[in-house]
Design an enzyme around this catalytic site. Structure first.
Site, PDB file in Angstrom:
ATOM      1  N   TYR A  64       3.410   9.877   0.664  1.00 18.05           N
ATOM      2  CA  TYR A  64       4.364   9.226   1.571  1.00 18.05           C
ATOM      3  C   TYR A  64       5.814   9.559   1.165  1.00 18.05           C
ATOM      4  O   TYR A  64       6.751   9.292   1.909  1.00 18.05           O
ATOM      5  CB  TYR A  64       4.175   7.702   1.598  1.00 18.05           C
ATOM      6  CG  TYR A  64       2.811   7.227   2.037  1.00 18.05           C
ATOM      7  CD1 TYR A  64       1.924   8.085   2.692  1.00 18.05           C
ATOM      8  CD2 TYR A  64       2.402   5.921   1.806  1.00 18.05           C
ATOM      9  CE1 TYR A  64       0.667   7.650   3.083  1.00 18.05           C
ATOM     10  CE2 TYR A  64       1.149   5.472   2.202  1.00 18.05           C
ATOM     11  CZ  TYR A  64       0.285   6.343   2.841  1.00 18.05           C
ATOM     12  OH  TYR A  64      -0.956   5.889   3.215  1.00 18.05           O
ATOM     13  N   ASP A  84       0.846  -1.190   0.000  1.00 16.46           N
ATOM     14  CA  ASP A  84       0.000   0.000   0.000  1.00 16.46           C
ATOM     15  C   ASP A  84       0.883   1.243   0.000  1.00 16.46           C
ATOM     16  O   ASP A  84       1.656   1.466   0.929  1.00 16.46           O
ATOM     17  CB  ASP A  84      -0.893  -0.009   1.250  1.00 16.46           C
ATOM     18  CG  ASP A  84      -1.860   1.154   1.229  1.00 16.46           C
ATOM     19  OD1 ASP A  84      -2.856   1.066   0.489  1.00 16.46           O
ATOM     20  OD2 ASP A  84      -1.615   2.147   1.940  1.00 16.46           O
ATOM     21  N   LYS A  99      -2.325   6.286  -4.272  1.00 15.13           N
ATOM     22  CA  LYS A  99      -3.433   7.200  -3.960  1.00 15.13           C
ATOM     23  C   LYS A  99      -3.248   8.579  -4.566  1.00 15.13           C
ATOM     24  O   LYS A  99      -2.140   9.134  -4.537  1.00 15.13           O
ATOM     25  CB  LYS A  99      -3.571   7.338  -2.434  1.00 15.13           C
ATOM     26  CG  LYS A  99      -3.608   5.993  -1.716  1.00 15.13           C
ATOM     27  CD  LYS A  99      -3.847   6.105  -0.232  1.00 15.13           C
ATOM     28  CE  LYS A  99      -3.628   4.754   0.427  1.00 15.13           C
ATOM     29  NZ  LYS A  99      -2.239   4.498   0.834  1.00 15.13           N
ATOM     30  N   HIS A 115      -7.175   9.767  -1.881  1.00 13.06           N
ATOM     31  CA  HIS A 115      -6.596   9.688  -0.535  1.00 13.06           C
ATOM     32  C   HIS A 115      -7.500  10.294   0.550  1.00 13.06           C
ATOM     33  O   HIS A 115      -7.634   9.751   1.640  1.00 13.06           O
ATOM     34  CB  HIS A 115      -5.223  10.373  -0.518  1.00 13.06           C
ATOM     35  CG  HIS A 115      -4.288   9.814   0.510  1.00 13.06           C
ATOM     36  ND1 HIS A 115      -2.946   9.684   0.308  1.00 13.06           N
ATOM     37  CD2 HIS A 115      -4.519   9.343   1.757  1.00 13.06           C
ATOM     38  CE1 HIS A 115      -2.384   9.153   1.384  1.00 13.06           C
ATOM     39  NE2 HIS A 115      -3.330   8.940   2.280  1.00 13.06           N
TER      40      HIS A 115
END
Ligand code: A2P
Length: 313
Positions: free
Chosen positions: A53, A48, A78, A109
Site C-alpha cells: 500500500y 489493516d 502483509k 498477501h
C-alpha cells in the site's frame, strides 16, 4: 437497533480481534496519517495495512499522533508477493515503517510469487509486458517461513489473503500452524458462501476487504441494500458493514473522511429476511461481481471469477 460498539471476535488461538477494521488500501499517504489518528480517536482499534500500500510510514505516524498506546491497537500487515523467498525482509520493512516491534497479525498477501527484476522490485514485468510470476514456487515454503516468524514472537498470529479452497486444501497438507485468518474480497455481490463455510469449519476467521465494493463504494447504490438501509434508518454502508459483523466476518472498511469514519462504526442487527436478501443478491442477473482483479489474480482457484477473461497477463 444500532450500536457503535461492534465489539470483538476470537481468533482460534484465543486472542481477540476488533470486529471492524480500518482499511488503508488506496488511502493516499498524504491523507492516511490524519485518517488513522482520527479513526483511533473515534474508537477504531484495528488497522489493516500492507507493504504494497506504500503508506505504512504514514499509518505509523497516525498511530503515534493519536496518542493511543500501541498495545491497545490490533495491527495487521502483509508479506508482499516479491518477498516469498525472504518473508522476514518484508516483515522487517513493515515493522520499521509502522514504527512497532511486533504485529498482531501477519498475512501472506497473495498465493503468488512475483520475481523482482530491473523493471520493478514490487510489481515486476517481463520484457514482453507480462507479469514476472514464478508459477512453480511452492507456497508451502512461504508458509514454513510464516510459522518460523510466528515462533520468533515478532507477530502474534499468521494467516493468508486471497486463498481459495483448492489453495487452502493444498496448504493444509503441510501446515504445522494453521492460518488463523483468510482475508478475501467479500460483500453481497461476491458472498463466496462455500469459502466462508470451509474457513468456518476449519476455525479460520474470514476478513472481508472491499466490503463496500472498493473505490467509490459501488455496492452502496444497490437498490436492495438501499431498501434495507431505509427500513433500519441507517446508511447503506452501515448495512454492508453489518452484513459481515452479523455473521462473524470482520470487515475492513476504508475511509479517509472523518464523518464517514465515525458513521462506519455504527452497526445494526439485521433480521433473517435482510440477511437472506443480501445473501441471494449475487444470484440476480448481472449482480455477481468481483471488483478487484489484479493482473496476477485470475488463476487462483476461485470458482466464482467474475473479473477479466482468464488468460495470461
Ligand atoms: P472515502 O475514503 O472518501 O470515504 P471499501 O471499504 O469497500 O474499500 O470502500 C471504500 C470506498 O468507499 C472509498 O472510496 C471510500 O471513500 C468510500 N466510503 C467509505 N465509507 C463510506 C460511506 N459511509 N459512505 C459512502 N462512501 C464511503
Amino acid at each position: 437497533m444500532t450500536t457503535s460498539q461492534a465489539g470483538s471476535v476470537k481468533l482460534a488461538n484465543g486472542s481477540s480481534i476488533p470486529a471492524i477494521g480500518l482499511g488503508t488500501w488506496q488511502a493516499p499517504p498524504s491523507e492516511v496519517e490524519g485518517a488513522v489518528a482520527t479513526a483511533l480517536r473515534e474508537g477504531y482499534r484495528h488497522i489493516d495495512c500492507a507493504l504494497i500500500y506504500k503508506n505504512e510510514a504514514e499509518v505509523g505516524e497516525g498511530i503515534r499522533q493519536s496518542g493511543i498506546p500501541r498495545e491497545e491497537i490490533f495491527i495487521t500487515s502483509k508479506l508482499w508477493n516479491s518477498f516469498h523467498p525472504n518473508a522476514v525482509e518484508s516483515l522487517n520493512r513493515s515493522l520499521k515503517d509502522l514504527g512497532t516491534d511486533y504485529l498482531d497479525l501477519y498475512l501472506v498477501h497473495w498465493p503468488v510469487r512475483l520475481v523482482p527484476n530491473e523493471s520493478s522490485e514490487l510489481l515486476p514485468v517481463n520484457a514482453d509486458g507480462t507479469r514476472a510470476i514464478d508459477r512453480d514456487w511452492d507456497m508451502g515454503k512461504t508458509w514454513a517461513q510464516m510459522e518460523d516468524i510466528l515462533a520468533s514472537g515478532k507477530v502474534k498470529a499468521i494467516g493468508v489473503c486471497n486463498w481459495s479452497i483448492p489453495y487452502l486444501e493444498q496448504l493444509k497438507k503441510g501446515w504445522r500452524s494453521k492460518p488463523l485468518v483468510n482475508q478475501v474480497e467479500l460483500h453481497p455481490h461476491l458472498p463466496q458462501h462455500e469459502l466462508v463455510e470451509w474457513c468456518k469449519k476449519e476455525g479460520i476467521l474470514v476478513e472481508a476487504y472491499s466490503p463496500l465494493g472498493g473505490a467509490g463504494g459501488p455496492i452502496l447504490s444497490d437498490p436492495d441494500v438501499v431498501s434495507i438501509a431505509e427500513k433500519h434508518n441507517v446508511s447503506p454502508a452501515n448495512v454492508l458493514i453489518s452484513y459481515h459483523v452479523n455473521q462473524g466476518v470482520v470487515p475492513l472498511v476504508k475511509s479517509t473522511s472523518p464523518s464517514r469514519l465515525k458513521s462506519n462504526l455504527q452497526t445494526v442487527s439485521l433480521d433473517e429476511s435482510d440477511m437472506k436478501k443480501l445473501n441471494r443478491l449475487s444470484s440476480q442477473p448481472g449482480k455477481a461481481k468481483r471488483y478487484n482483479t489484479p493482473l496476477f489474480g485470475w488463476d487462483l482457484g476461485f470458482d466464482d471469477w467474475y473479473g477479466p477473461p482468464k488468460k495470461e497477463h
